[in-house]
Scaffold this motif. Structure first.
Motif, PDB file in Angstrom:
ATOM      1  N   MET A 244       8.693 107.346  95.648  1.00  0.00           N
ATOM      2  CA  MET A 244       7.970 107.468  96.914  1.00  0.00           C
ATOM      3  C   MET A 244       7.216 108.793  97.017  1.00  0.00           C
ATOM      4  SD  MET A 244       9.560 106.715 100.660  1.00  0.00           S
ATOM      5  CE  MET A 244      10.068 105.061 100.194  1.00  0.00           C
ATOM      6  N   ASP A 245       7.710 109.824  96.321  1.00  0.00           N
ATOM      7  CA  ASP A 245       7.056 111.131  96.364  1.00  0.00           C
ATOM      8  C   ASP A 245       5.683 111.113  95.687  1.00  0.00           C
ATOM      9  OD1 ASP A 245       8.541 110.631  93.984  1.00  0.00           O
ATOM     10  OD2 ASP A 245       8.346 112.731  93.402  1.00  0.00           O
ATOM     11  N   LEU A 246       5.389 110.068  94.929  1.00  0.00           N
ATOM     12  CA  LEU A 246       4.098 109.978  94.238  1.00  0.00           C
ATOM     13  C   LEU A 246       3.013 109.289  95.066  1.00  0.00           C
ATOM     14  CD1 LEU A 246       5.250 109.025  90.613  1.00  0.00           C
ATOM     15  CD2 LEU A 246       4.686 111.288  91.509  1.00  0.00           C
ATOM     16  N   GLN A 247       3.393 108.733  96.224  1.00  0.00           N
ATOM     17  CA  GLN A 247       2.396 108.030  97.029  1.00  0.00           C
ATOM     18  C   GLN A 247       1.199 108.923  97.344  1.00  0.00           C
ATOM     19  OE1 GLN A 247       4.449 106.454 100.487  1.00  0.00           O
ATOM     20  NE2 GLN A 247       4.856 104.521  99.464  1.00  0.00           N
ATOM     21  N   PHE A 248       1.486 110.163  97.723  1.00  0.00           N
ATOM     22  CA  PHE A 248       0.427 111.138  97.961  1.00  0.00           C
ATOM     23  C   PHE A 248       0.810 112.450  97.289  1.00  0.00           C
ATOM     24  CE2 PHE A 248      -1.825 114.491 100.113  1.00  0.00           C
ATOM     25  CZ  PHE A 248      -3.098 113.969 100.220  1.00  0.00           C
ATOM     26  N   PRO A 249      -0.106 113.046  96.534  1.00  0.00           N
ATOM     27  CA  PRO A 249      -1.498 112.619  96.365  1.00  0.00           C
ATOM     28  C   PRO A 249      -1.739 111.710  95.156  1.00  0.00           C
ATOM     29  CG  PRO A 249      -1.207 114.778  95.405  1.00  0.00           C
ATOM     30  CD  PRO A 249       0.134 114.393  95.967  1.00  0.00           C
ATOM     31  N   HIS A 250      -0.723 111.523  94.296  1.00  0.00           N
ATOM     32  CA  HIS A 250      -0.989 110.915  92.994  1.00  0.00           C
ATOM     33  C   HIS A 250      -1.510 109.482  93.088  1.00  0.00           C
ATOM     34  CE1 HIS A 250      -0.911 110.431  88.746  1.00  0.00           C
ATOM     35  NE2 HIS A 250       0.118 109.598  88.728  1.00  0.00           N
ATOM     36  N   HIS A 251      -0.755 108.608  93.745  1.00  0.00           N
ATOM     37  CA  HIS A 251      -1.172 107.201  93.778  1.00  0.00           C
ATOM     38  C   HIS A 251      -2.384 106.985  94.675  1.00  0.00           C
ATOM     39  CE1 HIS A 251       3.105 105.892  92.368  1.00  0.00           C
ATOM     40  NE2 HIS A 251       2.354 106.320  91.386  1.00  0.00           N
ATOM     41  N   GLU A 252      -2.469 107.759  95.742  1.00  0.00           N
ATOM     42  CA  GLU A 252      -3.655 107.668  96.602  1.00  0.00           C
ATOM     43  C   GLU A 252      -4.909 108.027  95.802  1.00  0.00           C
ATOM     44  OE1 GLU A 252      -4.275 105.981  99.699  1.00  0.00           O
ATOM     45  OE2 GLU A 252      -2.658 107.263 100.463  1.00  0.00           O
ATOM     46  N   SER A 253      -4.790 109.028  94.949  1.00  0.00           N
ATOM     47  CA  SER A 253      -5.922 109.448  94.121  1.00  0.00           C
ATOM     48  C   SER A 253      -6.235 108.417  93.049  1.00  0.00           C
ATOM     49  CB  SER A 253      -5.615 110.806  93.472  1.00  0.00           C
ATOM     50  OG  SER A 253      -5.358 111.783  94.450  1.00  0.00           O
ATOM     51  N   GLU A 254      -5.182 107.824  92.470  1.00  0.00           N
ATOM     52  CA  GLU A 254      -5.398 106.755  91.487  1.00  0.00           C
ATOM     53  C   GLU A 254      -6.221 105.615  92.087  1.00  0.00           C
ATOM     54  OE1 GLU A 254      -2.455 105.063  88.775  1.00  0.00           O
ATOM     55  OE2 GLU A 254      -1.099 106.608  89.501  1.00  0.00           O
ATOM     56  N   ILE A 255      -5.843 105.212  93.295  1.00  0.00           N
ATOM     57  CA  ILE A 255      -6.549 104.108  93.952  1.00  0.00           C
ATOM     58  C   ILE A 255      -8.031 104.445  94.093  1.00  0.00           C
ATOM     59  CG2 ILE A 255      -6.829 102.842  96.138  1.00  0.00           C
ATOM     60  CD1 ILE A 255      -3.756 103.100  96.486  1.00  0.00           C
ATOM     61  N   ALA A 256      -8.322 105.674  94.552  1.00  0.00           N
ATOM     62  CA  ALA A 256      -9.712 106.082  94.786  1.00  0.00           C
ATOM     63  C   ALA A 256     -10.508 106.087  93.482  1.00  0.00           C
ATOM     64  CB  ALA A 256      -9.738 107.458  95.446  1.00  0.00           C
ATOM     65  N   GLN A 257      -9.985 106.732  92.458  1.00  0.00           N
ATOM     66  CA  GLN A 257     -10.690 106.821  91.173  1.00  0.00           C
ATOM     67  C   GLN A 257     -10.954 105.447  90.571  1.00  0.00           C
ATOM     68  OE1 GLN A 257      -8.253 110.834  89.709  1.00  0.00           O
ATOM     69  NE2 GLN A 257      -7.542 108.813  89.159  1.00  0.00           N
ATOM     70  N   SER A 258      -9.889 104.651  90.508  1.00  0.00           N
ATOM     71  CA  SER A 258      -9.993 103.349  89.844  1.00  0.00           C
ATOM     72  C   SER A 258     -10.882 102.392  90.625  1.00  0.00           C
ATOM     73  CB  SER A 258      -8.599 102.744  89.656  1.00  0.00           C
ATOM     74  OG  SER A 258      -7.819 103.557  88.810  1.00  0.00           O
ATOM     75  N   THR A 259     -10.813 102.447  91.946  1.00  0.00           N
ATOM     76  CA  THR A 259     -11.640 101.557  92.765  1.00  0.00           C
ATOM     77  C   THR A 259     -13.124 101.826  92.538  1.00  0.00           C
ATOM     78  OG1 THR A 259      -9.919 101.370  94.459  1.00  0.00           O
ATOM     79  CG2 THR A 259     -12.172 100.851  95.137  1.00  0.00           C
ATOM     80  N   ILE A 260     -13.495 103.104  92.444  1.00  0.00           N
ATOM     81  CA  ILE A 260     -14.908 103.435  92.215  1.00  0.00           C
ATOM     82  C   ILE A 260     -15.334 103.046  90.804  1.00  0.00           C
ATOM     83  CG2 ILE A 260     -16.555 105.342  91.995  1.00  0.00           C
ATOM     84  CD1 ILE A 260     -15.799 104.495  94.907  1.00  0.00           C
ATOM     85  N   CYS A 261     -14.531 103.405  89.798  1.00  0.00           N
ATOM     86  CA  CYS A 261     -14.920 103.130  88.405  1.00  0.00           C
ATOM     87  C   CYS A 261     -14.951 101.639  88.092  1.00  0.00           C
ATOM     88  CB  CYS A 261     -13.959 103.833  87.452  1.00  0.00           C
ATOM     89  SG  CYS A 261     -14.303 105.576  87.235  1.00  0.00           S
ATOM     90  N   ASN A 262     -13.976 100.910  88.613  1.00  0.00           N
ATOM     91  CA  ASN A 262     -13.813  99.507  88.228  1.00  0.00           C
ATOM     92  C   ASN A 262     -14.288  98.515  89.282  1.00  0.00           C
ATOM     93  OD1 ASN A 262     -12.625 100.392  85.824  1.00  0.00           O
ATOM     94  ND2 ASN A 262     -10.585 100.464  86.743  1.00  0.00           N
ATOM     95  N   HIS A 263     -14.752  99.029  90.437  1.00  0.00           N
ATOM     96  CA  HIS A 263     -15.324  98.203  91.503  1.00  0.00           C
ATOM     97  C   HIS A 263     -14.332  97.177  92.058  1.00  0.00           C
ATOM     98  CE1 HIS A 263     -19.115 100.032  90.288  1.00  0.00           C
ATOM     99  NE2 HIS A 263     -18.861  99.638  89.047  1.00  0.00           N
ATOM    100  N   THR A 264     -13.049  97.532  92.006  1.00  0.00           N
ATOM    101  CA  THR A 264     -12.021  96.653  92.569  1.00  0.00           C
ATOM    102  C   THR A 264     -10.757  97.475  92.796  1.00  0.00           C
ATOM    103  OG1 THR A 264     -10.761  94.602  92.235  1.00  0.00           O
ATOM    104  CG2 THR A 264     -11.161  95.940  90.285  1.00  0.00           C
ATOM    105  N   PRO A 265      -9.976  97.169  93.822  1.00  0.00           N
ATOM    106  CA  PRO A 265      -8.684  97.850  93.970  1.00  0.00           C
ATOM    107  C   PRO A 265      -7.840  97.596  92.723  1.00  0.00           C
ATOM    108  CG  PRO A 265      -9.231  96.641  95.970  1.00  0.00           C
ATOM    109  CD  PRO A 265     -10.218  96.214  94.924  1.00  0.00           C
ATOM    110  N   PRO A 266      -7.201  98.619  92.173  1.00  0.00           N
ATOM    111  CA  PRO A 266      -6.553  98.456  90.868  1.00  0.00           C
ATOM    112  C   PRO A 266      -5.255  97.667  90.867  1.00  0.00           C
ATOM    113  CG  PRO A 266      -6.171 100.664  91.730  1.00  0.00           C
ATOM    114  CD  PRO A 266      -7.125 100.005  92.673  1.00  0.00           C
ATOM    115  N   VAL A 267      -4.511  97.676  91.983  1.00  0.00           N
ATOM    116  CA  VAL A 267      -3.136  97.176  91.968  1.00  0.00           C
ATOM    117  C   VAL A 267      -2.920  96.121  93.043  1.00  0.00           C
ATOM    118  CG1 VAL A 267      -0.705  97.844  92.215  1.00  0.00           C
ATOM    119  CG2 VAL A 267      -2.314  99.404  91.095  1.00  0.00           C
TER     120      VAL A 267
END
Length: 495
Positions: A244-267
């Motif tokens: 749960m400690d990874l939700q912010f900022p790590h996973h929140e940042s993953e979502i942002a990066q991957s969504t822009i690069c891949n044009h879809t929510p990653p998970v």
């Protein structure tokens, strides 16, 4: 509940699990940063996602389980500028960075094998995927969501938030984040305080560095997981796990990066295990209660009253739902130790017992009770991996097994068919899904006693400056595969 339902941290609701590709599951779990020895905080997520992996496989899915090794770039932007944990520790231990990485990766793998965790399908490293991370950063710049300053590259969180729900996973509001973010070193390079680093320019003293379009530097923490998850699981995949400690900022940042690069929510399904405490307190260096796994197994830590075996720890984690907090207190661990012993003694007798009964059970009510309890296992597990409820049902079966063992229940009370079902289902759940295995408590206790004697002898030798005896004890133990480790406080641990 016949279908598997998973609590999705993103939607904050239980959802029926449907894999992206029928019959296949892609699962990514954030792995350890190998800048130091694995500690108790590593036990819960990797045991949790091990039984998730086992259960999905049991359901018939072909699972690709990816768990990374962070061996570069996991720096903290708070407090000091771009401090890389690997580089810092390598200097302290007078090792080459990759020598240190290998040392602690080996220790992590050893600890996971003690817990009986199945290795992931793929275990990529951050240093092995620098090219993929640079490519992803270049794509973010090309799309206008990242910018370069003085050889460092940052993700533009404010721009992303204009069209996306940044903060939904962690429940944070971007305006509040802007107000509460402290003034930290390096913030003057950023357009907004919430922007995070994708790439950092390496100062002259920094050991680990790679060439990039922006000069020599090293990757940020968040970009590695986006790059490796995309490479091995595709632009979108089924399950992403972590603490749960990874939700912010790590996973929140993953979502942002991957969504822009891949044009879809990653998970599709975000899964997070809750946090642990040690005797009622949060684990942290300031409390002096960070317990290394080798200390947990040897009992060599002030917070521990005794040593706890790997299976006791695994069983203890299974006893609590993964989304509930879990306190590693001595009293609770010792209760788990007794519970595990009771379960495994009944289980081991059951597996060796000859077939009993005949075609007709002598006790129809008991027969039905056993069948109902066995049938309940899958229902509990399908309800967001309810391991604690499965174990509770198992413990209702223990008196039945012990009754048959002690002949307080007639061998003919259960039909031969139901007795065989009991043997098979208990083996499936205890060993294959929960990953529990028998331990020789007596042998472990004796070994720990012998080791303590040797440690005391070595301490006496060192106090007398008898380095020959001290080295002989250490070297002879090393020759039979036991490593003695000298601690800074004068203590010793062994693995």
């Amino acid at each position: 509940m016949t279908d598997l339902h998973i609590y999705n941290s993103y939607s904050r609701a239980k959802e029926k699990f449907e894999s992206l590709v029928p019959g296949h599951v892609g699962m990514y779990v954030c792995g350890p940063t190998v800048s130091g020895e694995s500690h108790l905080g590593h036990a819960r997520p990797y045991i949790t996602f091990d039984y998730v992996y086992r259960y999905l496989s049991h359901l018939g899915y072909k699972v690709r389980y990816v768990r990374n090794i962070t061996d570069a770039g996991h720096f903290e932007e708070e407090g000091r500028e771009a401090e890389d944990k690997i580089s810092k520790k390598a200097v302290l231990e007078k090792l080459e960075p990759m020598e240190l990485v290998q040392k602690y990766t080996n220790l992590f793998h050893w600890a996971m094998s003690q817990f009986n965790c199945i290795p992931p399908s793929i275990e990529p490293t951050a240093t092995g995927h620098i090219v993929e991370q640079i490519d992803m950063i270049q794509e973010l710049i090309a799309q206008g969501f990242a910018y370069e300053v003085n050889g460092s590259v940052y993700f533009d969180v404010r721009k992303y938030a204009e069209g996306h729900d940044y903060g939904k996973l962690s429940g944070r509001v971007i305006d509040e984040m802007l107000e509460t973010t402290r003034d930290l070193e390096g913030q003057d390079e950023k357009r907004n305080k919430t922007d995070f680093a994708l790439w950092k320019a390496a100062p002259p003293e920094h050991i680990m560095r790679w060439n990039s379009p922006w000069g020599e530097g090293f990757p940020g923490w968040h970009i590695e997981c986006s790059a490796m998850a995309t490479k091995y699981l595709g632009k979108q995949f089924d399950i992403h796990g972590g603490g749960m400690d990874l939700q912010f900022p790590h996973h929140e940042s993953e979502i942002a990066q991957s969504t822009i690069c891949n044009h879809t929510p990653p998970v599709r399904y975000w899964m997070h295990n809750n946090m642990i405490t040690i005797n009622g307190r949060k684990m942290g260096k300031s409390y002096n209660n960070v317990i290394k796994l080798t200390e947990l197994f040897s009992g060599q830590h002030p917070e521990l009253e005794k040593a706890y075996s790997p299976m006791t720890v695994r069983f203890f984690i299974l006893q609590t739902h993964y989304r509930s907090t879990l306190d590693f207190g001595n009293e609770a661990l010792q209760a788990a130790e007794k519970g595990l012993k009771r379960l495994m003694e009944a289980y081991e007798w059951l597996q060796k017992a000859p077939a009993t009964g005949n075609g007709q059970p002598a006790d129809a009510a008991l027969e039905q009770k056993v069948k109902d309890l066995l049938a309940s296992f899958a229902g509990y597990m399908n309800d967001d991996f309810g391991t604690a409820r499965v174990l509770a049902a198992m413990f209702e079966l223990v008196p039945v097994i012990n009754g048959l063992k002690d002949k307080n229940i007639a061998a003919t009370a259960l039909s031969a068919e139901t007795f065989s079902l009991l043997q098979a289902e208990m083996k499936l759940w205890v060993e294959d899904i929960f990953g529990l295995r028998s331990e020789s408590a007596a042998d472990n206790s004796k070994l720990e006693g012998v080791m303590q004697v040797l440690i005391n002898l070595r301490k006496e030798a060192r106090a007398k400056k008898d380095w020959g005896t001290s080295d002989a004890i250490r070297n002879q133990l090393a020759a039979i595969g036991i490593q003695l480790k000298d601690e800074k406080d004068g203590g010793m641990s062994w693995t």
